[in-house]
Enzyme design. Structure first.
Site, PDB file in Angstrom:
ATOM      1  CD  GLN A  27     -34.094  66.623  16.856  1.00  0.00           C
ATOM      2  OE1 GLN A  27     -34.989  66.088  16.138  1.00  0.00           O
ATOM      3  NE2 GLN A  27     -34.186  67.506  17.933  1.00  0.00           N
ATOM      4  CG  HIS A  57     -49.147  71.952  17.058  1.00  0.00           C
ATOM      5  ND1 HIS A  57     -48.597  72.602  15.863  1.00  0.00           N
ATOM      6  CD2 HIS A  57     -48.352  71.061  17.610  1.00  0.00           C
ATOM      7  CE1 HIS A  57     -47.425  72.298  15.899  1.00  0.00           C
ATOM      8  NE2 HIS A  57     -47.002  71.469  16.834  1.00  0.00           N
ATOM      9  CD  GLU A  81     -43.072  72.199  15.959  1.00  0.00           C
ATOM     10  OE1 GLU A  81     -43.121  71.430  15.030  1.00  0.00           O
ATOM     11  OE2 GLU A  81     -43.317  71.569  17.245  1.00  0.00           O
ATOM     12  CG  ASP A 100     -37.687  69.688  23.082  1.00  0.00           C
ATOM     13  OD1 ASP A 100     -36.290  69.198  22.775  1.00  0.00           O
ATOM     14  OD2 ASP A 100     -38.598  69.757  22.294  1.00  0.00           O
ATOM     15  CG  ASP A 138     -34.984  62.061  29.926  1.00  0.00           C
ATOM     16  OD1 ASP A 138     -35.520  61.620  28.461  1.00  0.00           O
ATOM     17  OD2 ASP A 138     -34.958  61.250  30.740  1.00  0.00           O
ATOM     18  N   GLY A 139     -37.458  64.083  29.239  1.00  0.00           N
ATOM     19  CA  GLY A 139     -38.679  63.840  29.557  1.00  0.00           C
ATOM     20  C   GLY A 139     -39.282  62.950  30.638  1.00  0.00           C
ATOM     21  CG  ASP A 156     -46.077  67.049  19.467  1.00  0.00           C
ATOM     22  OD1 ASP A 156     -46.256  66.049  18.710  1.00  0.00           O
ATOM     23  OD2 ASP A 156     -46.246  68.010  19.243  1.00  0.00           O
TER      24      ASP A 156
END
Length: 274
Positions: A27, A57, A81, A100, A138-139, A156
């Protein structure tokens, strides 16, 4: 920074300083100072700001904390974050797996954002030294290969996009099914309830009802996002259980109280009618 909101509609952010700009493997990331404090943008879309990040959150995690029978093991997918991981620990979680895919983005957030992980906290979490363990993975693959069980699974991610995006598959019913097999409560960012941008919320609403026995809606009264929690097995009165649990929850929310909890769990009429 011009942020696309819906076809024919954009929002313009004034950045008084660009603190960080990077094209990671996944990204385009920008962190800069705005009138809402330090802000995080990914591919041109605002992800969080210093002013409102806690509202977001807490709306994401607190309903799941109130619905879970216990809070010991939590899986967080996305949420780079690190705030959700910290809130889960504050609520009593003894083991948090934070997954993540973008290592560089997570580290830049820790370095430049005044909320979430500090660089020292992230370094410890990367080594698994403490209640939080960060996995750069990778989720989908992490969930598919997981043999662990979790009290809460948190998804999220950036908003689902009508065009092809690698994270869209983590919104699919197949992925929710996989999360259901390892998580007692599954909660996700589900899009925006406003009339001019609610398409992804309707998609999420249908998928959650296809996958889970009970779905609890939470629309933040101070933000423009909606969140869904899915439970396996019937719950007689989830709102009553959530209200009772709020009084004893180890983590005391700053942006949610008993009254807002009642108001925020009523889905928009258009969503209920669908």
């Amino acid at each position: 920074m011009t942020e696309p909101l819906a076809p024919g509609l954009t929002r313009t952010w004034e950045l008084t300083e660009v603190v960080c700009e990077a094209h990671t493997e996944y990204q385009h990331l920008v962190i800069g100072r705005t009138r809402q404090g330090m802000a995080l943008f990914a591919d041109g879309e605002r992800q969080s700001t210093e002013l409102s990040q806690l509202v977001y959150h807490e709306a994401l995690l607190v309903p799941a904390l109130l619905l879970a029978a216990r809070i010991e093991r939590v899986l967080v997918i996305g949420s780079g974050e690190g705030v959700v991981s910290q809130l889960a620990v504050a609520a009593g979680a003894t083991h948090v797996d934070h997954v993540d895919i973008d290592r560089e983005a997570v580290r830049l957030c820790a370095r430049h954002l005044p909320y979430g992980y500090t660089p020292e906290e992230l370094a410890a979490a990367e080594r698994g030294l403490g209640p939080v363990t960060v996995h750069y993975s990778d989720g989908w693959s992490f969930v598919e290969n997981s043999a662990a069980a979790y009290d809460i699974v948190v998804i999220d991610l950036p908003d689902e996009r009508p065009c092809a995006a690698q994270h869209n598959r983590l919104y699919d019913a197949d992925f929710l099914e996989r999360c259901r097999t390892i998580g007692r409560v599954v909660t996700a960012q589900a899009g925006c309830p406003t009339l001019w941008r609610h398409e992804s919320l309707h998609w999420a609403w249908r998928r959650f009802h296809d996958v889970f026995d009970r779905v609890v809606y939470f629309g933040s009264d101070e933000h423009e996002w909606a969140f869904l929690s899915g439970l396996s097995g019937q719950a007689d009165d989830p709102l009553a259980a959530m209200s009772a649990r709020l009084r004893t929850l180890p983590y005391r929310p700053s942006t949610i109280d008993a009254e807002s909890l009642v108001a925020s769990t009523v889905p928009p009429k258009g969503l209920r009618s669908s």
